[in-house]
Design an enzyme around this catalytic site. Structure first.
Site, mmCIF file in Angstrom:
data_model
loop_
_atom_site.group_PDB
_atom_site.id
_atom_site.type_symbol
_atom_site.label_atom_id
_atom_site.label_comp_id
_atom_site.label_asym_id
_atom_site.label_seq_id
_atom_site.Cartn_x
_atom_site.Cartn_y
_atom_site.Cartn_z
ATOM 1 N N GLU A 277 -22.209 -23.973 -24.706
ATOM 2 C CA GLU A 277 -23.543 -24.468 -24.641
ATOM 3 C C GLU A 277 -23.661 -25.896 -24.180
ATOM 4 O OE1 GLU A 277 -26.313 -22.249 -27.534
ATOM 5 O OE2 GLU A 277 -25.919 -24.205 -28.534
ATOM 6 N N HIS A 306 -0.533 -9.337 -24.652
ATOM 7 C CA HIS A 306 -0.517 -7.816 -24.398
ATOM 8 C C HIS A 306 -1.890 -7.298 -23.974
ATOM 9 C CE1 HIS A 306 3.392 -7.364 -26.088
ATOM 10 N NE2 HIS A 306 2.950 -8.517 -26.843
ATOM 11 N N LYS A 419 -35.741 -17.206 -26.353
ATOM 12 C CA LYS A 419 -36.550 -17.099 -27.749
ATOM 13 C C LYS A 419 -37.872 -16.968 -27.526
ATOM 14 C CE LYS A 419 -33.475 -20.653 -29.951
ATOM 15 N NZ LYS A 419 -33.549 -21.928 -30.643
#
Ligand code: PA5
Length: 444
Positions: A277, A306, A419
């Site tokens: 960000e 793994h 938003k």
């Protein structure tokens, strides 16, 4: 103590994928000094969001937080309502160092099922809800607050004692609401952005209930401040920022953050948010389009050996890997010898920590053999002091990188439009034209 091992980024180790050091440091003295000067100079202006540098010095706020914790010994469950920077720091540190008896729960999404499942496990009489939102307007946090507030009010006569607010001292709707209702409230300093807020009450209040040694955490953060002021040869954050800068210029667009510790399992989440960000920006400080950023990726050692290490070794040369290793365990476990399983005798009598450490070193070296640049940050041990140091180090690293790339690392313009669209889709007043635009574009 936090130390840097950069052997596996050197060209003498990994050939043309690597860099020369300390030559590169010397060559960048001027830009790093300029970055440091700019940060220290802008620090006094709250609009520059560099308040996180001084927060670890604020022992008075810490005392208030600790007093509040002591006065609320009845709490058995603490529910943190917050998202992004308002949750990830406390989540990472509490997972690493938190002790009972208080159970911490983080509500940082709006998926109904997990929230309902959590509510079913809680007793309102024993639950404290800490709503954390600097802006005091984040839809996810506010929606959760509306639900938890109602749940407390329906279950209790004294619900106000069960809510504590952490928000900006002046902005947003939470502050006036807390005042009107007489709710206890703590401040997010205006000069501190969400992802840089773990050492202020955004992080310290939940962590006080997790019995984390907060004095130690802040002392560690102050140690990193000391290093960020030091000459470049001793300035760890300037050095790791330069490493990121050099490798991004070499086309390493992915940054893997890989602690060898299950206790640090949420630290990569916090780092990913801090790094992405802050540094993923379209424009530089002059307004020119630059599109900076490297993509941070989470990994945990040994678990992801793994899962991801195959790709890290043999996939594209587009990564810089940051391993985090602990030098000492706080407890250890011996591997017993078992008759009939002699094929495992290389493990008999060794400790789990030895195995963990061998795997971290082995992976770092195996990556280097594949010419995959990686560096290791070592922490003397996993305690509040060393973790506070690491957190502040990573914040400084981010700030230095922002300066090297001439971008504002402290804003997030790229998340605003999403938003606004959400408000329009949810029918918020004033967003009707945007809702209409979305419908015309086929978004309903
Ligand atoms: O780092 C940031 O600024 C963001 O991730 C915020 O922390 C996040 O959006 C939550 O914001 P607020 O605390 O205003 O609810």
């Amino acid at each position: 103590m936090l130390r840097l091992n950069l052997t596996n980024i050197l060209s003498e180790r990994i050939g043309e994928q690597g860099v020369d050091w300390p030559g590169a440091l010397a060559a960048h003295t001027q830009s790093l000094e300029a970055a440091r000067a700019a940060l220290w100079q802008r620090k006094s202006d709250p609009a520059e969001f560099l308040g996180w540098i001084d927060v670890p010095e604020d022992t008075e706020t810490l005392r208030q937080v600790l007093r509040y914790r002591q006065a609320n010994a009845w709490v058995q469950d603490l529910v943190v309502l917050g998202i992004g920077g308002s949750a990830l720091g406390a989540q990472a540190v509490s997972a690493a160092l938190g002790k009972g008896p208080v159970r911490l729960h983080f509500v940082d999404n709006v998926e109904p099922e997990p929230i309902l499942a959590l509510l079913r496990t809680l007793d309102p009489h024993k639950t404290l809800v800490n709503v954390i939102s600097k802006s005091g307007s984040t839809a996810e946090t506010m929606a959760a607050f509306l639900v938890f507030r109602q749940w407390l009010e329906l279950g209790l006569t004294d619900w106000k004692k069960h809510v504590v607010v952490t928000t900006d001292p002046a902005k947003g709707i939470l502050r006036p609401y807390a005042q009107a209702e007489g709710l206890t409230a703590f401040e997010v300093p205006p000069s501190v952005g969400g992802r840089f807020s773990v050492t202020c009450p955004v992080g310290t209040l939940p962590l006080a209930f997790a019995e984390v040694d907060l004095e130690g955490l802040l002392a560690g953060a102050r140690k990193s401040n000391e290093q960020a002021r030091a000459a470049l040869e001793h300035n760890l954050p300037a050095q790791t920022a330069l490493i990121h800068h050099l490798f991004s210029r070499k086309g390493k667009n992915i940054v893997v953050f890989m602690p060898y510790s299950t206790r640090l399992r949420y630290l990569p989440d916090w780092f990913v948010q801090l790094h992405d960000e802050s540094l993923g920006k379209m424009r530089d400080r002059t307004g020119q389009e630059v599109r900076t950023g490297t993509t941070a990726v989470r990994a945990i050692g040994t678990t992801d050996q793994h899962a991801q290490v195959q790709l890290f070794r043999e996939g594209p040369h587009d990564k810089l890997i940051n391993i985090v290793r602990l030098l000492n365990p706080s407890e250890n476990l011996e591997i017993p010898a078992v008759k009939g399983l002699e094929a495992l005798d290389y493990l008999f009598g060794k400790s789990f920590f030895e195995l963990l450490d061998a795997e971290a070193k082995a992976t770092a070296h195996a990556l280097a053999k594949a010419k995959q640049p990686n560096y290791t940050l070592t922490l003397e041990k996993l305690d509040a002091y060393n973790l506070g140091w690491l957190l502040q180090h990573l914040m400084w690293q981010t700030a230095f990188l922002g300066e090297l790339w001439n971008i504002n690392a402290f804003d997030q313009p790229g998340v605003e439009l999403g938003k606004e669209y959400t408000y329009a889709l949810m029918g918020r007043k004033g967003y009707e034209p945007l809702a209409q635009e979305l419908r015309a574009e086929g978004v309903e």
